[in-house]
Motif scaffolding. Structure first.
Motif, PDB file in Angstrom:
ATOM      1  N   PRO A 159       0.827  -1.215   0.000  1.00 13.81           N
ATOM      2  CA  PRO A 159       0.000   0.000   0.000  1.00 13.81           C
ATOM      3  C   PRO A 159       0.860   1.262   0.000  1.00 13.81           C
ATOM      4  O   PRO A 159       1.985   1.266   0.497  1.00 13.81           O
ATOM      5  CB  PRO A 159      -0.795  -0.119   1.308  1.00 13.81           C
ATOM      6  N   ASP A 160       0.310   2.337  -0.562  1.00 13.25           N
ATOM      7  CA  ASP A 160       1.024   3.614  -0.545  1.00 13.25           C
ATOM      8  C   ASP A 160       1.191   4.124   0.880  1.00 13.25           C
ATOM      9  O   ASP A 160       2.208   4.718   1.222  1.00 13.25           O
ATOM     10  CB  ASP A 160       0.275   4.652  -1.386  1.00 13.25           C
ATOM     11  N   ASP A 161       0.170   3.903   1.714  1.00 17.45           N
ATOM     12  CA  ASP A 161       0.222   4.321   3.115  1.00 17.45           C
ATOM     13  C   ASP A 161       0.544   3.101   3.977  1.00 17.45           C
ATOM     14  O   ASP A 161      -0.272   2.194   4.121  1.00 17.45           O
ATOM     15  CB  ASP A 161      -1.112   4.938   3.536  1.00 17.45           C
ATOM     16  N   LEU A 162       1.747   3.087   4.533  1.00 15.39           N
ATOM     17  CA  LEU A 162       2.192   1.961   5.351  1.00 15.39           C
ATOM     18  C   LEU A 162       2.207   2.301   6.843  1.00 15.39           C
ATOM     19  O   LEU A 162       2.816   1.580   7.635  1.00 15.39           O
ATOM     20  CB  LEU A 162       3.595   1.525   4.916  1.00 15.39           C
ATOM     21  N   THR A 163       1.522   3.351   7.211  1.00  9.03           N
ATOM     22  CA  THR A 163       1.497   3.773   8.608  1.00  9.03           C
ATOM     23  C   THR A 163       1.007   2.646   9.516  1.00  9.03           C
ATOM     24  O   THR A 163      -0.019   2.014   9.256  1.00  9.03           O
ATOM     25  CB  THR A 163       0.580   4.993   8.782  1.00  9.03           C
ATOM     26  N   GLY A 164       1.766   2.369  10.555  1.00 11.24           N
ATOM     27  CA  GLY A 164       1.412   1.334  11.507  1.00 11.24           C
ATOM     28  C   GLY A 164       1.853  -0.059  11.104  1.00 11.24           C
ATOM     29  O   GLY A 164       1.670  -1.004  11.873  1.00 11.24           O
ATOM     30  N   MET A 165       2.450  -0.205   9.918  1.00  5.80           N
ATOM     31  CA  MET A 165       2.893  -1.513   9.452  1.00  5.80           C
ATOM     32  C   MET A 165       4.376  -1.716   9.773  1.00  5.80           C
ATOM     33  O   MET A 165       5.178  -0.792   9.692  1.00  5.80           O
ATOM     34  CB  MET A 165       2.669  -1.657   7.939  1.00  5.80           C
ATOM     35  N   ARG A 166       4.711  -2.941  10.146  1.00  3.82           N
ATOM     36  CA  ARG A 166       6.094  -3.322  10.388  1.00  3.82           C
ATOM     37  C   ARG A 166       6.585  -4.108   9.174  1.00  3.82           C
ATOM     38  O   ARG A 166       6.014  -5.142   8.825  1.00  3.82           O
ATOM     39  CB  ARG A 166       6.198  -4.181  11.654  1.00  3.82           C
ATOM     40  N   VAL A 167       7.615  -3.580   8.516  1.00  7.21           N
ATOM     41  CA  VAL A 167       8.072  -4.143   7.249  1.00  7.21           C
ATOM     42  C   VAL A 167       9.542  -4.534   7.352  1.00  7.21           C
ATOM     43  O   VAL A 167      10.367  -3.768   7.853  1.00  7.21           O
ATOM     44  CB  VAL A 167       7.878  -3.136   6.092  1.00  7.21           C
ATOM     45  N   LEU A 168       9.861  -5.720   6.857  1.00 14.00           N
ATOM     46  CA  LEU A 168      11.240  -6.182   6.800  1.00 14.00           C
ATOM     47  C   LEU A 168      11.802  -5.936   5.404  1.00 14.00           C
ATOM     48  O   LEU A 168      11.247  -6.414   4.409  1.00 14.00           O
ATOM     49  CB  LEU A 168      11.309  -7.683   7.120  1.00 14.00           C
ATOM     50  N   ASP A 169      12.894  -5.186   5.333  1.00 16.15           N
ATOM     51  CA  ASP A 169      13.642  -5.042   4.096  1.00 16.15           C
ATOM     52  C   ASP A 169      14.783  -6.053   4.176  1.00 16.15           C
ATOM     53  O   ASP A 169      15.823  -5.801   4.789  1.00 16.15           O
ATOM     54  CB  ASP A 169      14.174  -3.613   3.951  1.00 16.15           C
ATOM     55  N   ALA A 170      14.556  -7.211   3.581  1.00 17.82           N
ATOM     56  CA  ALA A 170      15.466  -8.351   3.717  1.00 17.82           C
ATOM     57  C   ALA A 170      16.571  -8.267   2.673  1.00 17.82           C
ATOM     58  O   ALA A 170      16.333  -8.484   1.487  1.00 17.82           O
ATOM     59  CB  ALA A 170      14.694  -9.657   3.554  1.00 17.82           C
ATOM     60  N   GLY A 171      17.777  -7.951   3.132  1.00 17.04           N
ATOM     61  CA  GLY A 171      18.871  -7.699   2.205  1.00 17.04           C
ATOM     62  C   GLY A 171      18.755  -6.287   1.680  1.00 17.04           C
ATOM     63  O   GLY A 171      18.665  -6.063   0.472  1.00 17.04           O
TER      64      GLY A 171
END
Length: 220
Positions: free
Chosen positions: A54-66
């Motif tokens: 989603p364009d709005d990721l507020t409140g989301m926990r995201v892993l940038d793996a590598g």
């Protein structure tokens, strides 16, 4: 080669001779025509991967793996996500931290840790651009399955099983191991899908000069 051995080789490569090359490739620094096509391909793949979230990721926990030098990390944080940015290379993480705009720093945590480590916890989404391309199908599927149990959406890119990449893969095996960079292992979605618990979808293939990569998505 075992998963641990491959990971160690990848770490040594990106924390050694490849550091400056990778820093230049992921910046506006002048590069050769060949590397310019790779840069363009990587930029396109980054856009494709990010478009799945989603364009709005507020409140989301995201892993940038590598996470490499942090281009996706910055975009994810700018969209409001709390980002866990991990990489096997401490030197690339240092570059990523320095490039991150000051205003986004509270939303990002950097760590030199295995991207599949259960110690990282659960996520709302995982993105992985060209960071899983060095592992065999069994290792990749096993780790993706474990990760998908902690995350409902994983968007990744792999080296597809094209005739060109397969020829390069087998040709690379003729060189002494110490004289070559970690080898990409081409995969097909058709081969990976039966090994996974979550449905796997092909999103888009990006071809730009010597850069060939395919975006896949798992949704638990």
């Amino acid at each position: 080669m075992t998963y641990a051995a491959t990971r160690s080789r990848v770490e040594s490569y990106f924390d050694g001779t490849a550091t400056k090359v990778w820093a230049d490739l992921t910046s506006d620094a002048p590069v050769s025509k060949v590397r310019a096509t790779v840069r363009a391909g990587r930029d396109r793949m980054r856009d494709v991967i990010l478009s799945r979230l989603p364009d709005d990721l507020t409140g989301m926990r995201v892993l940038d793996a590598g996470c490499g030098t942090g281009a996706k990390t910055a975009v994810l944080a700018a969209r409001g996500a709390d980002v866990v940015a991990v990489d096997v290379s401490p030197k690339l993480l240092d570059i990523a931290a320095k490039r991150l705009p000051d205003g986004l720093r509270p939303q990002v945590g950097f760590a030199a840790i295995d991207m599949f480590s259960p110690d990282l916890g659960s996520f709302d989404a995982v993105v992985a651009q060209d960071s899983m391309i060095y592992y065999g199908a069994d290792d990749l599927a096993r780790n993706l399955d474990a990760l998908s149990a902690r995350c409902p959406q994983i968007v990744l890119s792999v080296a597809p099983r094209t005739p060109l990449l397969m020829a390069m893969f087998w040709a690379g095996k003729t060189f002494p191991r110490a004289d070559r960079s970690p080898a990409m292992v081409p995969h097909s979605a058709a081969d990976l899908a039966p090994r996974l618990s979550a449905p796997l979808t092909r999103i888009e293939r990006v071809t730009s000069g010597f850069y060939i990569s395919e975006c896949l998505e798992l949704r638990a």
